[in-house]
Design a protein around this motif. Structure first.
Motif, short mmCIF file in Angstrom:
data_model
loop_
_atom_site.label_atom_id
_atom_site.label_comp_id
_atom_site.label_asym_id
_atom_site.label_seq_id
_atom_site.Cartn_x
_atom_site.Cartn_y
_atom_site.Cartn_z
N ASN A 33 0.80 -1.21 0.00
CA ASN A 33 0.00 0.00 0.00
C ASN A 33 0.84 1.27 0.00
O ASN A 33 0.33 2.35 -0.21
CB ASN A 33 -0.93 0.02 1.22
CG ASN A 33 -1.89 -1.14 1.21
OD1 ASN A 33 -2.57 -1.36 0.21
ND2 ASN A 33 -1.93 -1.90 2.29
N SER A 34 2.14 1.12 0.29
CA SER A 34 3.01 2.29 0.35
C SER A 34 4.37 1.97 -0.27
O SER A 34 4.74 0.80 -0.42
CB SER A 34 3.17 2.76 1.79
OG SER A 34 3.77 1.74 2.57
N ILE A 35 5.07 3.02 -0.61
CA ILE A 35 6.38 2.87 -1.24
C ILE A 35 7.33 3.94 -0.70
O ILE A 35 6.93 5.06 -0.45
CB ILE A 35 6.26 2.97 -2.78
CG1 ILE A 35 7.55 2.57 -3.47
CG2 ILE A 35 5.81 4.35 -3.21
CD1 ILE A 35 7.41 2.36 -4.97
N ALA A 36 8.56 3.53 -0.50
CA ALA A 36 9.64 4.47 -0.18
C ALA A 36 10.57 4.49 -1.39
O ALA A 36 11.02 3.45 -1.86
CB ALA A 36 10.41 4.00 1.06
N VAL A 37 10.80 5.67 -1.90
CA VAL A 37 11.68 5.82 -3.05
C VAL A 37 13.03 6.31 -2.52
O VAL A 37 13.13 7.42 -2.02
CB VAL A 37 11.12 6.82 -4.09
CG1 VAL A 37 12.03 6.91 -5.30
CG2 VAL A 37 9.71 6.42 -4.50
N VAL A 38 14.02 5.42 -2.57
CA VAL A 38 15.34 5.79 -2.05
C VAL A 38 16.00 6.76 -3.03
O VAL A 38 15.64 6.80 -4.21
CB VAL A 38 16.23 4.55 -1.80
CG1 VAL A 38 15.60 3.64 -0.76
CG2 VAL A 38 16.50 3.79 -3.07
N PRO A 39 16.94 7.57 -2.57
CA PRO A 39 17.62 8.50 -3.48
C PRO A 39 18.21 7.76 -4.69
O PRO A 39 18.77 6.67 -4.56
CB PRO A 39 18.72 9.11 -2.61
CG PRO A 39 18.18 9.01 -1.21
CD PRO A 39 17.40 7.72 -1.18
N ILE A 40 18.07 8.36 -5.83
CA ILE A 40 18.52 7.75 -7.08
C ILE A 40 20.04 7.75 -7.13
O ILE A 40 20.69 8.76 -6.87
CB ILE A 40 17.94 8.51 -8.29
CG1 ILE A 40 16.42 8.36 -8.31
CG2 ILE A 40 18.56 8.03 -9.59
CD1 ILE A 40 15.73 9.18 -9.38
N ASP A 71 8.21 6.95 4.40
CA ASP A 71 9.64 6.78 4.63
C ASP A 71 9.98 5.30 4.73
O ASP A 71 9.10 4.44 4.89
CB ASP A 71 10.09 7.54 5.89
CG ASP A 71 9.45 7.01 7.14
OD1 ASP A 71 10.08 6.16 7.80
OD2 ASP A 71 8.31 7.42 7.44
N LEU A 72 11.24 5.00 4.65
CA LEU A 72 11.72 3.62 4.57
C LEU A 72 11.34 2.78 5.80
O LEU A 72 11.06 1.59 5.68
CB LEU A 72 13.24 3.63 4.40
CG LEU A 72 13.90 2.38 3.90
CD1 LEU A 72 13.26 1.88 2.62
CD2 LEU A 72 15.39 2.62 3.69
N SER A 73 11.26 3.39 6.96
CA SER A 73 10.98 2.63 8.19
C SER A 73 9.53 2.16 8.30
O SER A 73 9.25 1.19 9.00
CB SER A 73 11.35 3.46 9.42
OG SER A 73 10.53 4.61 9.49
N THR A 74 8.61 2.81 7.59
CA THR A 74 7.19 2.43 7.70
C THR A 74 6.58 1.93 6.40
O THR A 74 5.40 1.59 6.37
CB THR A 74 6.35 3.64 8.19
OG1 THR A 74 6.49 4.69 7.24
CG2 THR A 74 6.80 4.09 9.57
N ASP A 118 9.47 -5.89 -1.79
CA ASP A 118 8.43 -6.05 -0.78
C ASP A 118 9.16 -6.10 0.56
O ASP A 118 9.88 -7.05 0.86
CB ASP A 118 7.66 -7.35 -1.02
CG ASP A 118 6.57 -7.61 -0.01
OD1 ASP A 118 6.65 -7.10 1.13
OD2 ASP A 118 5.63 -8.35 -0.36
N MET A 119 9.00 -5.06 1.37
CA MET A 119 9.73 -4.95 2.64
C MET A 119 9.19 -5.92 3.70
O MET A 119 9.92 -6.36 4.57
CB MET A 119 9.68 -3.51 3.17
CG MET A 119 10.28 -2.50 2.22
SD MET A 119 12.02 -2.72 1.97
CE MET A 119 12.62 -2.09 3.50
N THR A 120 7.92 -6.26 3.62
CA THR A 120 7.31 -7.16 4.60
C THR A 120 7.79 -8.60 4.42
O THR A 120 8.16 -9.27 5.38
CB THR A 120 5.77 -7.12 4.47
OG1 THR A 120 5.33 -5.76 4.56
CG2 THR A 120 5.12 -7.92 5.58
#
Length: 191
Positions: A33-40, A71-74, A118-120
């Motif tokens: 349901n969410s995405i964190a886009v890390v710096p390119i 953010d990446l943590s959530t 998929d972080m989960t």
């Protein structure tokens, strides 16, 4: 006659209500349901390219309302984008007499890699290389008056809202927009 008009009205009512709202969210992997886009990560010498892609992609992601940006943590997922290469090669030549050729257009090609995780479940959803290109006039003409269809959409100069500014910068902006659309397409076609 009135009965027939009533049926047509009901059919149109149901079609409009059921088809008027469409979202790509239904085609995303379950639990994402969410995405964190890390710096390119940019492996080219063109620093503005990563900014262009980042801005274009984030704007498109927000406008399309595909995933919540967090953010990446959530976040449920993480997107990594790496700009692998940028090349500029002659694309169109013209002849001057019998002995000389003159480059009329330059092809700007950018290749990126995307990795969506998929972080989960700690799984790779997509890992792919994508490339897009645009053309520009090498003589420094403003893109809005170069008589070139820089993004190959059939529109030239003042007919095309995205053909403006310095030639090479404009080509990078167009390529960034095309890459962003391709990334969104990849994210929404995982089913």
């Amino acid at each position: 006659m009135i009965y027939r008009q009533g049926i047509i009205f009901l059919l149109l009512f149901f079609i409009i209500n059921n088809c008027s709202y469409y979202s790509f969210k239904g085609s995303l992997p379950p639990g994402i349901n969410s995405i964190a886009v890390v710096p390119i990560k940019n492996n080219t010498s063109q620093s503005m390219l990563s900014n262009n892609i980042s801005n274009s992609f984030n704007e498109l992601l927000i406008n399309e309302n595909i995933l919540d940006i967090s953010d990446l943590s959530t976040s449920d997922s993480k997107l990594e984008i790496v700009i692998n290469s940028l090349s500029e090669t002659p694309y169109l030549y013209s002849s001057e007499g019998d002995s000389f050729e003159k480059v009329e257009e330059i092809k700007l090609l950018v290749e990126i890699s995307i990795k969506w995780l998929d972080m989960t479940n700690n799984e790779v959803i997509i890992e792919k290389k994508i490339s897009e290109w645009s053309t520009y006039n090498p003589f420094g003409l403003d893109m809005s008056s170069d008589s070139i269809d820089n993004d190959l959409d059939g529109l030239v100069d003042s007919e095309d809202s995205d053909e403006y500014g310095p030639a090479q910068e404009g080509a990078m902006r167009i390529v960034s927009e095309k890459l962003s659309k391709r990334i969104i397409n990849e994210l929404t076609s995982t089913w």
